[in-house]
Write a protein that holds these residues in place. Structure first.
Motif, PDB file in Angstrom:
ATOM      1  N   SER A  28       0.836  -1.208   0.000  1.00 55.16           N
ATOM      2  CA  SER A  28       0.000   0.000   0.000  1.00 55.16           C
ATOM      3  C   SER A  28       0.862   1.246   0.000  1.00 55.16           C
ATOM      4  CB  SER A  28      -0.920   0.010   1.227  1.00 55.16           C
ATOM      5  OG  SER A  28      -1.807  -1.084   1.208  1.00 55.16           O
ATOM      6  N   GLY A  32       0.950   4.039  -3.073  1.00 60.58           N
ATOM      7  CA  GLY A  32       0.644   5.442  -2.815  1.00 60.58           C
ATOM      8  C   GLY A  32       1.820   6.343  -3.110  1.00 60.58           C
ATOM      9  N   TRP A  35       2.378   6.773  -7.005  1.00 63.48           N
ATOM     10  CA  TRP A  35       1.431   7.659  -7.665  1.00 63.48           C
ATOM     11  C   TRP A  35       1.506   9.091  -7.145  1.00 63.48           C
ATOM     12  CZ3 TRP A  35      -1.535   6.785 -11.889  1.00 63.48           C
ATOM     13  CH2 TRP A  35      -1.680   5.460 -12.308  1.00 63.48           C
ATOM     14  N   GLY A  36       1.892   9.251  -5.865  1.00 62.57           N
ATOM     15  CA  GLY A  36       1.862  10.579  -5.267  1.00 62.57           C
ATOM     16  C   GLY A  36       3.136  11.375  -5.376  1.00 62.57           C
ATOM     17  N   SER A  53       4.806   7.696   7.057  1.00 66.80           N
ATOM     18  CA  SER A  53       3.608   7.112   6.451  1.00 66.80           C
ATOM     19  C   SER A  53       3.515   5.617   6.740  1.00 66.80           C
ATOM     20  CB  SER A  53       3.633   7.347   4.931  1.00 66.80           C
ATOM     21  OG  SER A  53       2.464   6.852   4.324  1.00 66.80           O
ATOM     22  N   VAL A 165      -3.722   3.211   0.968  1.00 68.73           N
ATOM     23  CA  VAL A 165      -3.144   3.765  -0.262  1.00 68.73           C
ATOM     24  C   VAL A 165      -3.407   5.266  -0.352  1.00 68.73           C
ATOM     25  CG1 VAL A 165      -3.299   3.762  -2.783  1.00 68.73           C
ATOM     26  CG2 VAL A 165      -3.227   1.606  -1.550  1.00 68.73           C
ATOM     27  N   LEU A 166      -4.616   5.699   0.010  1.00 60.70           N
ATOM     28  CA  LEU A 166      -4.932   7.125  -0.025  1.00 60.70           C
ATOM     29  C   LEU A 166      -4.066   7.911   0.955  1.00 60.70           C
ATOM     30  CD1 LEU A 166      -8.843   7.212  -0.279  1.00 60.70           C
ATOM     31  CD2 LEU A 166      -7.193   7.825  -2.038  1.00 60.70           C
ATOM     32  N   SER A 168      -1.067   7.123   2.038  1.00 62.95           N
ATOM     33  CA  SER A 168       0.280   7.190   1.471  1.00 62.95           C
ATOM     34  C   SER A 168       0.334   8.185   0.320  1.00 62.95           C
ATOM     35  CB  SER A 168       0.707   5.799   0.992  1.00 62.95           C
ATOM     36  OG  SER A 168       1.969   5.835   0.381  1.00 62.95           O
ATOM     37  N   TYR A 169      -0.684   8.181  -0.525  1.00 64.89           N
ATOM     38  CA  TYR A 169      -0.719   9.079  -1.684  1.00 64.89           C
ATOM     39  C   TYR A 169      -0.741  10.541  -1.252  1.00 64.89           C
ATOM     40  CZ  TYR A 169      -2.492  11.388  -5.898  1.00 64.89           C
ATOM     41  OH  TYR A 169      -2.662  12.228  -6.969  1.00 64.89           O
ATOM     42  N   TYR A 170      -1.632  10.860  -0.297  1.00 69.33           N
ATOM     43  CA  TYR A 170      -1.778  12.252   0.126  1.00 69.33           C
ATOM     44  C   TYR A 170      -0.614  12.725   0.989  1.00 69.33           C
ATOM     45  CZ  TYR A 170      -6.374  13.135  -1.833  1.00 69.33           C
ATOM     46  OH  TYR A 170      -7.406  13.357  -2.710  1.00 69.33           O
ATOM     47  N   VAL A 184      -7.066   2.891  -7.857  1.00 69.59           N
ATOM     48  CA  VAL A 184      -7.635   2.582  -6.542  1.00 69.59           C
ATOM     49  C   VAL A 184      -8.881   1.704  -6.694  1.00 69.59           C
ATOM     50  CG1 VAL A 184      -8.759   3.557  -4.488  1.00 69.59           C
ATOM     51  CG2 VAL A 184      -6.699   4.623  -5.404  1.00 69.59           C
TER      52      VAL A 184
END
Length: 327
Positions: A28, A32, A35-36, A53, A165-166, A168-170, A184
């Motif tokens: 995860s 993230g 992509w982030g 994170s 995942v969100l 980690s992404y943010y 996602v």
């Protein structure tokens, strides 16, 4: 003697905290991050954000797992399949685990709060509170979402896949990209697709214990068919998202690696189709015991299938991350 006692305590703690989720949590984080994260970003800053994170994601996973271990104790006492978990909890102590759970919650809350202030992103705190609350009510009464039909898989997907995942992404990004959101969706479909064979493995024991999982509710044939549909759809979403994102980089040729998703899915889907055939035969043959044993035996290999799918996604995430920093 002290070292032996400490090692035993750590081992017991790992069992009641479901340490086997460490690797999926790493997946995860990688997804993230891939992509982030966008250049330019210093290596030190990147490592600090990754460490924070990953710490939050793992502590949150531990809290949810421990809450599940405590809330399921009475039920697990009657289930021979959970004997090692029950023995570990008895040895570690319920009171001790509750104290650890409280400390972990407060520690994680403090880390997330500081993290939010440093990054100036209130959404990180909001997502953590939502995710940890959902993970808690998934296992504990009175809500106990895990026993509530369609709410069980939906909440499980959110807790195991979407929120980690969100988060980690943010950590690295401020706005979601359309292709990331597509990935996602693909991940969410895939996660429950690969969980179903585990429920199939436990189907006969769960029925005997009166445990109403989604697979028990649907029946073996429909559940195994659903796993095929979910994994196939998830692979399409993931493959599309990764392909299009890699084509946008300075090295579009790396998009060829997305073929690995198709290869992994084809291999695993062949196993899922075998489960479906056995389940269909079982339900049309007055439920022969020999077929039940074949189904259970085949489904026990599901951890390998999960590993193949998740590691393929992690590898693609690493390729995507590297592509962003290549000249």
């Amino acid at each position: 003697m002290v070292n032996q006692a400490l090692f035993k305590t750590i081992k017991l703690f790992a069992i009641v905290s479901r340490a086997e989720f460490l690797l999926p949590n790493l997946g995860s984080l990688i997804m993230g991050l891939a992509w982030g994260a966008t250049p330019p970003i210093s290596l030190i800053n990147l490592l600090v954000l990754v460490a924070l994170s990953f710490t939050v994601i793992n502590l949150s996973s531990v809290i949810g797992a421990q809450a599940n271990t405590l809330s399921d104790y009475e039920l697990d006492l009657r289930d021979d399949r959970k004997k090692s978990l029950v023995e570990a909890l008895n040895s570690f102590g319920q009171g001790r685990l509750k104290m650890m759970l409280t400390v972990e919650f407060l520690l994680t809350l403090a880390i997330v709060f500081v993290f939010m202030l440093i990054q100036e992103k209130p959404i990180l705190l909001f997502m953590w509170i939502t995710g940890i609350s959902l993970g808690y009510i998934y296992s504990t009464p009175p809500a106990r979402l895990k026993s509530r039909s369609w709410l069980a898989p939906i909440s499980l997907i959110l807790v195991l896949a979407v929120f980690p995942v969100l988060f980690s992404y943010y950590t690295f990004a401020s706005e979601p990209s359309p292709l990331f959101l597509i990935s996602v969706v693909g991940l969410a479909l895939t996660v429950y697709g690969v969980i179903i064979p585990t429920e199939i493995r436990d189907y006969f024991g769960d029925k005997a214990m009166g445990i109403e999982t989604m697979t028990a509710h649907l029946g073996l044939q429909k559940a195994s068919l659903l796993s095929i549909i979910l994994l196939s759809s998830g692979g399409i979403f993931m493959g599309t998202a990764f392909s299009l994102e890699l084509l946008k980089t300075s090295h579009p040729e790396l998009s060829a690696f997305t073929l690995l998703i198709a290869i992994a899915n084809i291999i695993v889907l062949a196993k899922f189709k075998k489960l479906y055939s056995l389940s269909k035969e079982y339900e049309s043959s007055n439920k022969q015991n020999s077929l039940a044993e074949d189904i259970t035996s085949l489904a026990t290999h599901n951890p390998r299938w999960i590993m193949m799918i998740t590691q393929t996604y992690s590898f693609l995430s690493i390729i995507l991350l590297v592509s962003k920093f290549l000249p």
